[in-house]
Design a protein around this motif. Structure first.
Motif, PDB file in Angstrom:
ATOM      1  N   ALA A 195      74.717  53.654  80.113  1.00  0.00           N
ATOM      2  CA  ALA A 195      73.308  53.334  80.314  1.00  0.00           C
ATOM      3  C   ALA A 195      72.509  53.614  79.055  1.00  0.00           C
ATOM      4  N   THR A 196      72.679  54.814  78.483  1.00  0.00           N
ATOM      5  CA  THR A 196      71.826  55.193  77.356  1.00  0.00           C
ATOM      6  C   THR A 196      72.218  54.440  76.098  1.00  0.00           C
ATOM      7  N   ALA A 197      73.522  54.249  75.888  1.00  0.00           N
ATOM      8  CA  ALA A 197      73.924  53.539  74.682  1.00  0.00           C
ATOM      9  C   ALA A 197      73.431  52.099  74.737  1.00  0.00           C
ATOM     10  N   ALA A 198      73.455  51.500  75.928  1.00  0.00           N
ATOM     11  CA  ALA A 198      72.979  50.123  76.044  1.00  0.00           C
ATOM     12  C   ALA A 198      71.465  50.063  75.856  1.00  0.00           C
ATOM     13  N   ILE A 199      70.752  51.051  76.372  1.00  0.00           N
ATOM     14  CA  ILE A 199      69.297  51.062  76.193  1.00  0.00           C
ATOM     15  C   ILE A 199      68.955  51.204  74.719  1.00  0.00           C
ATOM     16  N   ASP A 200      69.716  52.034  74.009  1.00  0.00           N
ATOM     17  CA  ASP A 200      69.461  52.217  72.583  1.00  0.00           C
ATOM     18  C   ASP A 200      69.520  50.892  71.841  1.00  0.00           C
ATOM     19  N   LEU A 201      70.401  50.010  72.291  1.00  0.00           N
ATOM     20  CA  LEU A 201      70.545  48.736  71.602  1.00  0.00           C
ATOM     21  C   LEU A 201      69.747  47.634  72.294  1.00  0.00           C
ATOM     22  N   GLY A 202      68.872  48.001  73.214  1.00  0.00           N
ATOM     23  CA  GLY A 202      67.957  47.026  73.775  1.00  0.00           C
ATOM     24  C   GLY A 202      68.406  46.381  75.067  1.00  0.00           C
ATOM     25  N   ALA A 203      69.560  46.772  75.597  1.00  0.00           N
ATOM     26  CA  ALA A 203      70.004  46.196  76.870  1.00  0.00           C
ATOM     27  C   ALA A 203      69.592  47.148  77.979  1.00  0.00           C
ATOM     28  N   ILE A 204      68.573  46.774  78.739  1.00  0.00           N
ATOM     29  CA  ILE A 204      68.025  47.709  79.716  1.00  0.00           C
ATOM     30  C   ILE A 204      68.718  47.568  81.071  1.00  0.00           C
ATOM     31  N   THR A 205      69.181  46.355  81.391  1.00  0.00           N
ATOM     32  CA  THR A 205      69.681  46.131  82.748  1.00  0.00           C
ATOM     33  C   THR A 205      70.860  47.029  83.133  1.00  0.00           C
ATOM     34  N   PRO A 206      71.864  47.230  82.246  1.00  0.00           N
ATOM     35  CA  PRO A 206      73.006  48.063  82.687  1.00  0.00           C
ATOM     36  C   PRO A 206      72.565  49.434  83.171  1.00  0.00           C
ATOM     37  N   PHE A 207      71.485  49.931  82.637  1.00  0.00           N
ATOM     38  CA  PHE A 207      70.974  51.241  83.046  1.00  0.00           C
ATOM     39  C   PHE A 207      70.753  51.301  84.551  1.00  0.00           C
ATOM     40  N   PHE A 208      70.141  50.252  85.106  1.00  0.00           N
ATOM     41  CA  PHE A 208      69.825  50.271  86.536  1.00  0.00           C
ATOM     42  C   PHE A 208      71.104  50.263  87.367  1.00  0.00           C
ATOM     43  N   TYR A 209      72.082  49.476  86.909  1.00  0.00           N
ATOM     44  CA  TYR A 209      73.315  49.372  87.686  1.00  0.00           C
ATOM     45  C   TYR A 209      74.134  50.657  87.585  1.00  0.00           C
ATOM     46  N   THR A 210      74.234  51.192  86.361  1.00  0.00           N
ATOM     47  CA  THR A 210      75.066  52.389  86.228  1.00  0.00           C
ATOM     48  C   THR A 210      74.436  53.567  86.955  1.00  0.00           C
ATOM     49  N   PHE A 211      73.135  53.667  86.911  1.00  0.00           N
ATOM     50  CA  PHE A 211      72.497  54.795  87.587  1.00  0.00           C
ATOM     51  C   PHE A 211      72.592  54.680  89.100  1.00  0.00           C
ATOM     52  N   ARG A 212      72.696  53.454  89.587  1.00  0.00           N
ATOM     53  CA  ARG A 212      72.879  53.273  91.027  1.00  0.00           C
ATOM     54  C   ARG A 212      74.174  53.941  91.466  1.00  0.00           C
ATOM     55  N   GLU A 213      75.248  53.737  90.691  1.00  0.00           N
ATOM     56  CA  GLU A 213      76.532  54.338  91.054  1.00  0.00           C
ATOM     57  C   GLU A 213      76.529  55.841  90.768  1.00  0.00           C
ATOM     58  N   ARG A 214      75.914  56.199  89.637  1.00  0.00           N
ATOM     59  CA  ARG A 214      75.904  57.617  89.268  1.00  0.00           C
ATOM     60  C   ARG A 214      75.193  58.427  90.345  1.00  0.00           C
ATOM     61  N   GLU A 215      74.161  57.846  90.894  1.00  0.00           N
ATOM     62  CA  GLU A 215      73.398  58.523  91.947  1.00  0.00           C
ATOM     63  C   GLU A 215      74.289  58.868  93.140  1.00  0.00           C
ATOM     64  N   VAL A 216      75.137  57.911  93.517  1.00  0.00           N
ATOM     65  CA  VAL A 216      76.021  58.155  94.655  1.00  0.00           C
ATOM     66  C   VAL A 216      76.985  59.287  94.329  1.00  0.00           C
ATOM     67  N   ILE A 217      77.497  59.294  93.082  1.00  0.00           N
ATOM     68  CA  ILE A 217      78.440  60.348  92.690  1.00  0.00           C
ATOM     69  C   ILE A 217      77.734  61.698  92.726  1.00  0.00           C
ATOM     70  N   LEU A 218      76.491  61.738  92.239  1.00  0.00           N
ATOM     71  CA  LEU A 218      75.750  63.004  92.269  1.00  0.00           C
ATOM     72  C   LEU A 218      75.510  63.444  93.705  1.00  0.00           C
ATOM     73  N   ASP A 219      75.312  62.471  94.602  1.00  0.00           N
ATOM     74  CA  ASP A 219      75.165  62.832  96.013  1.00  0.00           C
ATOM     75  C   ASP A 219      76.440  63.475  96.542  1.00  0.00           C
ATOM     76  N   PHE A 220      77.572  62.947  96.129  1.00  0.00           N
ATOM     77  CA  PHE A 220      78.836  63.547  96.565  1.00  0.00           C
ATOM     78  C   PHE A 220      78.937  64.984  96.062  1.00  0.00           C
ATOM     79  N   PHE A 221      78.584  65.183  94.806  1.00  0.00           N
ATOM     80  CA  PHE A 221      78.603  66.543  94.272  1.00  0.00           C
ATOM     81  C   PHE A 221      77.683  67.438  95.079  1.00  0.00           C
ATOM     82  N   GLU A 222      76.502  66.912  95.371  1.00  0.00           N
ATOM     83  CA  GLU A 222      75.507  67.712  96.071  1.00  0.00           C
ATOM     84  C   GLU A 222      76.017  68.081  97.461  1.00  0.00           C
TER      85      GLU A 222
END
Lengths: 242, 388
Positions: free
Chosen positions: B135-162
């Protein structure tokens, strides 16, 4: 040791990929697909009464935070509470175990004599500096009297540093902590299958005896529905042939 | 360039990578510590000739908290929450590395179920860390969309941790000798269900980036760091593997139950920013495979202890030990010196971010300032771990 290695360097571009127009279209289909799928659902929020329930059912990952709050698990490590005995006195006997176990040095206890001689000792001062606290839960693990638990309260913000230091009045368990709109209990003593199971006077009060919450339903609401076996998910349908 | 007249005696600097673009003099430029693309509080002192970087000197220490010194004042179990705060996007692997070295000193053997849960948590953590990187590397180079998709999955993983350990980021999810808690009911089943959906999600990110013309232009041939250079500089992790050397602690010095699991080491060959991206995406897929295998094992073997019998007071014998894990960013090692007391005499951390960051000046030399953003992104640093 022999490890299987795969080389994943950039694949050669095919002619169709070199034109780029198809690739651009694929990307647009991907993003627009998400847009048209999500936009109407998000608008459902504005529908009174049933809107929010519908959104939860359809599984949109975004939460409209202050209006909409998510539930946390039974093990969530939030603000601490001091448990009370049946007669309303604090269970804490000021043994300093939690203060010793605290990696952040955020607990300060001063012991005193309890007016009721049967209880002998109690804390005159019990302070937790929530700005120092790292929410590790070691105080809960350390307590021999099950006196300190954690709640699921995560909204810990303060105007002054002084107000972040919680004393006995703030820490003592209140009915609002377990009310239906309250945070509820979070991390608490756990005896599970631990080989260090404590025996005797303490009944396992932790997760072992609690009814298992319907976390599954929550998790399903929080994530997009899993793909159905007979019908491939839309994400797979748009996958490039390569 | 400025309109100022040159001070008397200025000599035109000739850069290493060819003739100077503007041919006047080098300019010193501060990059960070508040620049959003430095991923934290990294300050780079750049010497530039026009747009071309002559040298980039990282100035670290803005987030220094004296963690290693702090370890010496804490008993062994109390060290674990502090390790969370080093690489704060991958705290499970931090916990794991410390627990490994402490178990080595104490001679503890983690029960099989504990090992599988540990590996499962590690690999989920690797997925979430790589998703954050993407997400962050893509944002650095101007690609914003992958951020939304990757964070969607990351959120679920963090929920599992929680759900497992009660926290989303600073997990504190391992204890010396095993794990603090057993799994909740149905957790493994849900992780397995979610895990099965991941490959389709990875395809989604790859649709947006892998053949993306702009992404390729910005990354191919940028920051080439060869195998020999990586070995010289001690660079590990995806950067090393993208240079073509299949070095992975999980295979090279196996720990826990990794020898029983089936996975591959993805390697690149061009050693540039694009290959590092490809390698990380391939690692996401390998981690997904490992998670699936761990889930299978745990579903078949739901019974068992998760923690070994540990002494009430942990006093390792005098001596020293080193243990390392393959963290998402590279080799994360702990070197523990004990004098027989209940606190570490010295606990040194070998952080992958700090050592990989040393490669940055070498990578950046001769590139343009805008490529520097891609390079900081590609080495995947977390400043909490760099400064400690």
């Amino acid at each position: 040791m022999a490890a299987r290695v795969v080389n994943v360097s950039a694949p050669e571009q095919t002619f169709l990929e070199k034109i780029y127009l198809i690739e651009v279209a694929k990307g647009m289909i991907r993003t627009l697909g998400h847009f048209f799928r999500n936009a109407p659902r998000t608008l459902l929020h504005e529908v009174p009464v049933i809107g929010k329930k519908l959104v939860a059912k359809l599984g949109i990952p975004t939460i409209h935070y202050p209006e909409q709050k998510r539930d946390y698990s039974d093990r969530f490590r939030g603000r601490h509470i001091l448990k009370k005995r049946d007669d309303g006195t604090l269970k804490c006997v000021a043994c300093y175990m939690c203060q010793t176990a605290c990696p952040a040095d955020c607990i300060h206890i001063e012991a005193g004599e309890h007016p009721n001689l049967a209880y002998e000792k109690h804390p005159v001062v019990f302070e937790i500096d929530l700005l120092r606290c790292v929410m590790c839960g070691f105080c809960v693990d350390a307590c021999p009297k099950d006196a300190i638990w954690m709640t699921r309260d995560y909204e810990l913000s303060f105007f002054t540093r002084q107000s972040a230091i919680y004393g006995i009045p703030e820490l003592t368990e209140k009915p609002s902590d377990t009310a239906s709109d309250g945070p509820g209990y979070g991390y608490r003593p756990y005896y599970g299958q631990s080989p260090m199971k404590k025996a005797g006077e303490f009944q396992p009060s932790g997760l072992a005896l609690l009814p298992v919450l319907d976390l599954r339903a929550k998790a399903i609401n929080r994530m997009p529905p899993p793909p159905q076996a007979p019908k491939p998910a839309p994400a797979q349908a748009a996958k490039p042939a390569a | 360039m400025s309109e100022h007249p040159l001070p008397p005696g200025t000599v035109a600097q000739v850069t290493e990578g060819g003739p100077p673009l503007f041919g006047l003099r080098e300019m010193e430029l501060n990059f960070g510590p508040q620049h959003p693309s430095t991923h934290g509080v990294l300050r780079l002192v750049l010497k530039v000739d026009g747009e071309k970087i002559i040298s980039a000197r990282p100035d670290v220490g803005y987030l220094h908290r004296g963690t290693e010194k702090l370890f010496e004042t804490e008993t062994y179990p109390m060290v674990v929450p502090h390790t969370d705060r080093m690489d704060y996007v991958a705290s499970a692997t931090n916990n794991h590395a410390f627990c490994l070295v402490a178990e080595k000193m104490l001679g503890l053997q983690v029960p099989k179920k504990g090992q599988y849960i540990r590996v499962l948590l590690d690999e989920l953590q690797r997925i979430s860390s790589h998703l954050l990187w993407l997400a962050t590397a893509a944002i650095d180079l101007g690609a914003i969309t992958p951020f939304f998709y990757t964070f969607r999955e990351r959120e679920v993983i963090l929920d599992f941790f929680e759900e497992y350990c009660g926290a989303r980021l600073t997990l504190n999810c391992m204890k010396i000798g095993g794990l603090p808690l057993d799994l909740t009911e149905g957790w493994v089943q849900r992780v397995a269900e979610f895990n099965a959906t991941l490959p389709a999600k990875y395809d989604e990110y790859e649709d947006l980036l892998t053949e993306n013309r702009i992404w390729k232009k910005r990354t191919i041939g940028i920051g080439v760091f060869t195998k020999e250079q990586c070995i010289e500089w001690g660079v590990t992790g995806p950067t090393l593997r993208a240079a073509g050397l299949a070095w992975d602690i999980r295979k090279a010095i196996p720990y826990e139950c990794y020898p029983e699991l089936d996975f591959e080491i993805p390697t690149g060959k061009n050693a540039d920013t694009y290959d590092r991206y490809i390698v990380r995406v391939a690692e996401l897929r390998q981690s997904q495979r490992i998670v699936a295998q761990c889930c299978d094992w745990l579903l078949k073997n739901p019974e068992g202890e998760v923690r070994a019998k540990v002494p009430r007071v942990m006093k390792p014998p005098a001596g020293d030990a080193y243990a390392a894990v393959e963290a998402p960013k590279g080799e994360l090692g702990f070197y523990l010196v004990s004098n027989g007391g209940n606190k570490p005499y010295r606990l040194h951390v070998r952080p992958p971010s700090f050592i990989n960051l040393q490669a940055l000046p070498e990578m950046a030399r001769g590139h343009l300032v805008s490529d520097l953003v891609a390079l900081i992104g590609t080495i995947d640093i977390v400043l909490g771990e760099v400064d400690r």
